[in-house]
Design an enzyme around this catalytic site. Sequence first.
Site, PDB file in Angstrom:
ATOM      1  N   LYS A  55       0.841  -1.211   0.000  1.00 44.92           N
ATOM      2  CA  LYS A  55       0.000   0.000   0.000  1.00 44.92           C
ATOM      3  C   LYS A  55       0.870   1.253   0.000  1.00 44.92           C
ATOM      4  CE  LYS A  55      -0.347  -0.181   5.036  1.00 44.92           C
ATOM      5  NZ  LYS A  55      -1.108  -0.778   6.156  1.00 44.92           N
ATOM      6  N   ARG A 147     -10.604   0.566  13.905  1.00 43.97           N
ATOM      7  CA  ARG A 147     -10.281   1.391  12.739  1.00 43.97           C
ATOM      8  C   ARG A 147     -11.116   0.916  11.564  1.00 43.97           C
ATOM      9  NH1 ARG A 147      -4.214   1.680  10.196  1.00 43.97           N
ATOM     10  NH2 ARG A 147      -4.781  -0.446   9.613  1.00 43.97           N
ATOM     11  N   TYR A 266      20.129  28.468  10.959  1.00 49.34           N
ATOM     12  CA  TYR A 266      19.036  29.265  11.517  1.00 49.34           C
ATOM     13  C   TYR A 266      18.951  29.107  13.032  1.00 49.34           C
ATOM     14  CZ  TYR A 266      17.034  30.109   6.874  1.00 49.34           C
ATOM     15  OH  TYR A 266      16.818  30.509   5.585  1.00 49.34           O
ATOM     16  N   MET A 314      15.456  24.192   4.697  1.00 47.84           N
ATOM     17  CA  MET A 314      14.599  23.656   3.632  1.00 47.84           C
ATOM     18  C   MET A 314      15.371  22.827   2.619  1.00 47.84           C
ATOM     19  SD  MET A 314      12.003  25.654   1.079  1.00 47.84           S
ATOM     20  CE  MET A 314      10.968  26.301   2.383  1.00 47.84           C
TER      21      MET A 314
END
Length: 371
Positions: A55, A147, A266, A314
């Site tokens: 999956k 679930r 940062y 990033m």
Amino acid sequence: MKESSPASHQQQRKDSVDAPRSRLARLTVNHAAIVENWRFFKQRAPSAAVSAVVKADSYGLGSVGASRALAQAGARVFFTATFGEALLVRKALGEGPQIFVLNGPSEEDAEQYAAPKLTPILNSLAQIKLWNARGPAGLHIDTGMNRLGIGPEELAQAAVALKGAALALVMSHLACASDVKSEMNAVQLRRFVDAATLFPKALRSLASTGGVLIGPDYHFDLVRPGIGLYGSGGLDADNPPLAAAATVEAPIVQVRDVEQGETFGYGATFTAPQKMRSATVAIGYADGYLRSLSGRGYGFLGGARPPILGRVSMDLIIIDVTGCAEAQPGAMVEFLGPNVRLDDLAALAGTAPYEILTTFAGTVRKTGARA
Ligand SMILES: *Cc1c(COP(=O)(O)O)cnc(C)c1O
């Protein structure tokens, strides 16, 4: 390692246009490792058939390649989450292997299972009704996960509704399989055995990766490993580490010598305690390298494990390469793979190995299989 600039990396990929390929970090899938791990589960559950859970695009590693490799090795049963995923796997495998859809049929797709010979798992009385015995199906019994699946109060009704239907499988799913010591496992096992007596002709399946490792009581006719195929699990004394199915690497873009007292990145969250050499590497949270690994993660380069200095940004991270001769611009640093274990990385990031893999997969470039 030969020196190369980031520009030349871009150059090599000028023919590729999709977003992940525009990045420098890359993910390589090792299909031989996936097969090796599948064989490990066969060894651990010799009395059961070993399926493959593919999956979410094989947990992000590519369900077409993984399914093909596993089918070639002898896997005959596959599980996807959605109908669309199952279609993709059927296309890759051709006729033969059985493909179950864990989410079960919906109004939109129930009619479309027959042609590609897909088998739904029925998870509710509503799905049993919707399916209307139009072909073989599996039945999911809820034993404590709450679930998906038929709850205890609906079991008798489900048995009546399914009378005469071709039931290929009854299954349930363990909530605490990764914790061998959890009392929940035995509770769910007992509930499953009891409930399954209502469907005596159907094959039984309970164990995911963790369930296989708990022990033979949990194996029944079919086991359903997922994450284990992709390299998570088996890090305790009783089990050998599973093979790394994914390797994530990124190139160094710059190397710097930094004085004591200088800070990195940062927030200036790391201060050099002495003179250091650092390398800036082209991977960041935009590539799926989680920001929670700031100050915690590490790479692998030239036999060393350079730690991350300060925050993950990033597109870039900074690592400590003091004394590491291999740290040159262009050198590839491993951030997941045989030397940076999936489970270790997940623990450092404060998340599950599932999320590590699926987060990388959406962003970093996949390259061909390494056999
Ligand atoms: C995802 C899933 C599995 C596989 O679980 P792993 O922990 O990845 O081995 C098995 N069965 C069901 C119902 C699942 O949803």
